[in-house]
Design a protein around this motif. Structure first.
Motif, PDB file in Angstrom:
ATOM      1  N   TYR A 189       0.849  -1.181   0.000  1.00 49.49           N
ATOM      2  CA  TYR A 189       0.000   0.000   0.000  1.00 49.49           C
ATOM      3  C   TYR A 189       0.887   1.234   0.000  1.00 49.49           C
ATOM      4  O   TYR A 189       2.094   1.168   0.185  1.00 49.49           O
ATOM      5  CB  TYR A 189      -0.877   0.046   1.265  1.00 49.49           C
ATOM      6  CG  TYR A 189      -0.074   0.393   2.490  1.00 49.49           C
ATOM      7  CD1 TYR A 189       0.030   1.712   2.914  1.00 49.49           C
ATOM      8  CD2 TYR A 189       0.654  -0.575   3.165  1.00 49.49           C
ATOM      9  CE1 TYR A 189       0.823   2.049   4.004  1.00 49.49           C
ATOM     10  CE2 TYR A 189       1.440  -0.245   4.243  1.00 49.49           C
ATOM     11  CZ  TYR A 189       1.521   1.062   4.660  1.00 49.49           C
ATOM     12  OH  TYR A 189       2.314   1.403   5.720  1.00 49.49           O
ATOM     13  N   ARG A 227      -8.665   6.421   0.825  1.00 51.70           N
ATOM     14  CA  ARG A 227      -9.690   5.428   1.152  1.00 51.70           C
ATOM     15  C   ARG A 227     -10.378   5.757   2.470  1.00 51.70           C
ATOM     16  O   ARG A 227     -11.575   5.506   2.631  1.00 51.70           O
ATOM     17  CB  ARG A 227      -9.060   4.033   1.224  1.00 51.70           C
ATOM     18  CG  ARG A 227      -8.674   3.462  -0.129  1.00 51.70           C
ATOM     19  CD  ARG A 227      -8.009   2.105   0.037  1.00 51.70           C
ATOM     20  NE  ARG A 227      -7.676   1.503  -1.244  1.00 51.70           N
ATOM     21  CZ  ARG A 227      -6.954   0.391  -1.372  1.00 51.70           C
ATOM     22  NH1 ARG A 227      -6.509  -0.236  -0.286  1.00 51.70           N
ATOM     23  NH2 ARG A 227      -6.693  -0.102  -2.565  1.00 51.70           N
ATOM     24  N   SER A 228      -9.610   6.319   3.414  1.00 55.11           N
ATOM     25  CA  SER A 228     -10.217   6.678   4.695  1.00 55.11           C
ATOM     26  C   SER A 228     -11.233   7.792   4.517  1.00 55.11           C
ATOM     27  O   SER A 228     -12.285   7.794   5.161  1.00 55.11           O
ATOM     28  CB  SER A 228      -9.140   7.085   5.705  1.00 55.11           C
ATOM     29  OG  SER A 228      -8.567   8.333   5.388  1.00 55.11           O
ATOM     30  N   LYS A 248     -13.039   8.270   1.854  1.00 54.76           N
ATOM     31  CA  LYS A 248     -14.208   7.618   1.274  1.00 54.76           C
ATOM     32  C   LYS A 248     -15.002   6.886   2.349  1.00 54.76           C
ATOM     33  O   LYS A 248     -16.239   6.887   2.355  1.00 54.76           O
ATOM     34  CB  LYS A 248     -13.773   6.634   0.180  1.00 54.76           C
ATOM     35  CG  LYS A 248     -13.195   7.294  -1.065  1.00 54.76           C
ATOM     36  CD  LYS A 248     -14.259   8.076  -1.826  1.00 54.76           C
ATOM     37  CE  LYS A 248     -13.718   8.632  -3.113  1.00 54.76           C
ATOM     38  NZ  LYS A 248     -14.728   9.453  -3.835  1.00 54.76           N
ATOM     39  N   ARG A 249     -14.265   6.245   3.284  1.00 58.07           N
ATOM     40  CA  ARG A 249     -14.941   5.531   4.370  1.00 58.07           C
ATOM     41  C   ARG A 249     -15.703   6.493   5.262  1.00 58.07           C
ATOM     42  O   ARG A 249     -16.825   6.210   5.700  1.00 58.07           O
ATOM     43  CB  ARG A 249     -13.908   4.738   5.183  1.00 58.07           C
ATOM     44  CG  ARG A 249     -14.527   3.803   6.205  1.00 58.07           C
ATOM     45  CD  ARG A 249     -13.471   3.020   6.953  1.00 58.07           C
ATOM     46  NE  ARG A 249     -12.811   3.829   7.981  1.00 58.07           N
ATOM     47  CZ  ARG A 249     -11.569   4.270   7.902  1.00 58.07           C
ATOM     48  NH1 ARG A 249     -10.835   4.016   6.830  1.00 58.07           N
ATOM     49  NH2 ARG A 249     -11.050   4.989   8.875  1.00 58.07           N
ATOM     50  N   ASN A 290      -5.810   2.721   9.763  1.00 56.63           N
ATOM     51  CA  ASN A 290      -6.373   2.657   8.416  1.00 56.63           C
ATOM     52  C   ASN A 290      -6.323   1.242   7.853  1.00 56.63           C
ATOM     53  O   ASN A 290      -7.279   0.772   7.214  1.00 56.63           O
ATOM     54  CB  ASN A 290      -5.630   3.622   7.491  1.00 56.63           C
ATOM     55  CG  ASN A 290      -6.063   5.066   7.681  1.00 56.63           C
ATOM     56  OD1 ASN A 290      -7.169   5.325   8.139  1.00 56.63           O
ATOM     57  ND2 ASN A 290      -5.190   6.003   7.357  1.00 56.63           N
ATOM     58  N   GLN A 295      -9.581  -0.868   6.829  1.00 59.10           N
ATOM     59  CA  GLN A 295      -9.810  -1.197   5.422  1.00 59.10           C
ATOM     60  C   GLN A 295      -9.540  -2.662   5.098  1.00 59.10           C
ATOM     61  O   GLN A 295     -10.112  -3.211   4.149  1.00 59.10           O
ATOM     62  CB  GLN A 295      -8.936  -0.294   4.544  1.00 59.10           C
ATOM     63  CG  GLN A 295      -9.284   1.185   4.702  1.00 59.10           C
ATOM     64  CD  GLN A 295      -8.295   2.115   4.025  1.00 59.10           C
ATOM     65  OE1 GLN A 295      -7.692   1.757   3.018  1.00 59.10           O
ATOM     66  NE2 GLN A 295      -8.118   3.313   4.559  1.00 59.10           N
TER      67      GLN A 295
END
Length: 306
Positions: free
Chosen positions: A7, A15-16, A18-19, A252, A256
């Protein structure tokens, strides 16, 4: 067994966000990127408009990552015959704490947040966190007491509109003016070469696999000089920020990819072993990685549980 890093911290960060859009949908959560000239100092703008018909306050937990923020709380508007208006100026708080805390979001509240990178508030607002920490234990300060140039005018302008995009534009104009003032002041002191030293060093420092010894060896200042400047601007030592970031990446990853083993998470985040992950994770979050992982897996199987 060979463990491979799979990653990038930037990817996990996106992504966080988006979460958060999903997890905080009940708070009307949205986020915006700053203009390019402000990105070295400002991470994101966040906007929340909580529904008025929620049955109770919403509690959310936040964890330290070295950043600070300005929170603009807008009064609940009243309805006129032609438009939604509010004659009161927003309240504004500067949040500078570096410990886990919970925040209660009241039904009907509207909140606009400027989230600064570590050191960003020092350069744009002229705030020395080390001085604040030496004079008070309070982690949320009335920003009107900080004598920030142009803040009174900004609050008056923000009260004249109820459009989030317009409010962010006003905020950015104010921050750009502050940025120019800081650069002009540094120019007069012949310090332009140093004005972004901490910010320029952050991408190297926050890499989870970073070695502090290698990091210090690449700096134009001595270790002692840099640490003094770093703490003046961020309120933390480089080692403290590195550990906060490693725990942030661990959170994170567990959020995820909760099926990852804790051994893999420890390696990915730059910890020597799982025991060191456990030690630093508990210190920052007040829970073990296993407890955090279990809660995240429960949320995946039961999305209504937060």
């Amino acid at each position: 067994m060979v463990l491979i890093l799979r990653y990038t911290a930037d990817l996990l960060e996106m992504r966080s966000f988006k979460r958060f859009e999903t997890e905080l949908a009940h708070l009307g959560f949205t986020h915006f990127k700053p203009l390019a000239p402000l990105r070295p100092w400002v991470q994101r703008y966040f906007h929340l408009r909580v529904a008025t018909d929620l049955p109770q306050n919403i509690e959310q937990t936040f964890y330290p990552d070295g950043g600070t923020s300005l929170h603009f709380y807008f009064p609940t508007p009243t309805q006129s015959l032609t438009q939604t208006i509010s004659s009161d100026e927003p309240k504004v708080l500067f949040h500078c704490g570096q410990s886990r805390h919970s925040h209660a979001f009241l039904p009907g509240i509207e909140l606009l947040i400027v989230r600064f990178h570590p050191g960003g508030a020092f350069h744009l607002l002229g705030i020395e966190l080390q001085d604040i920490k030496s004079t008070t234990s309070v982690t949320a300060i009335d920003a009107t007491q900080l004598q920030l140039t142009g803040l009174d005018q900004l609050l008056s302008q923000l009260a004249q509109t109820n459009q989030p995009a317009r409010r962010i534009a006003l905020l950015e104009h104010w921050l750009l003016q502050l940025n120019q003032r800081q650069f002009t002041a540094a120019l007069s002191r012949h310090e332009c070469a140093r004005i972004g030293l901490v910010q320029a060093s952050l991408p190297k420092l926050i890499q989870t696999q970073a070695s502090l010894e290698d990091f210090y060896g690449q700096l134009p200042l001595s270790r002692r000089q840099f640490e003094r400047r770093f703490k003046q601007e961020t309120g933390l030592s480089p080692a403290q920020l590195l550990q906060l970031n490693r725990v942030k990446v661990a959170r994170n990853l567990l959020s995820q990819s909760p099926n990852l083993s804790l051994v893999q998470v420890a390696f990915d985040c730059g910890f020597y072993d799982q025991a060191h992950l456990h030690q630093h994770f508990v210190r920052v979050t007040q829970q073990t990685p296993g407890q955090y992982k279990k809660r995240k897996m429960s949320q995946i199987s039961n999305p209504t549980s937060r």
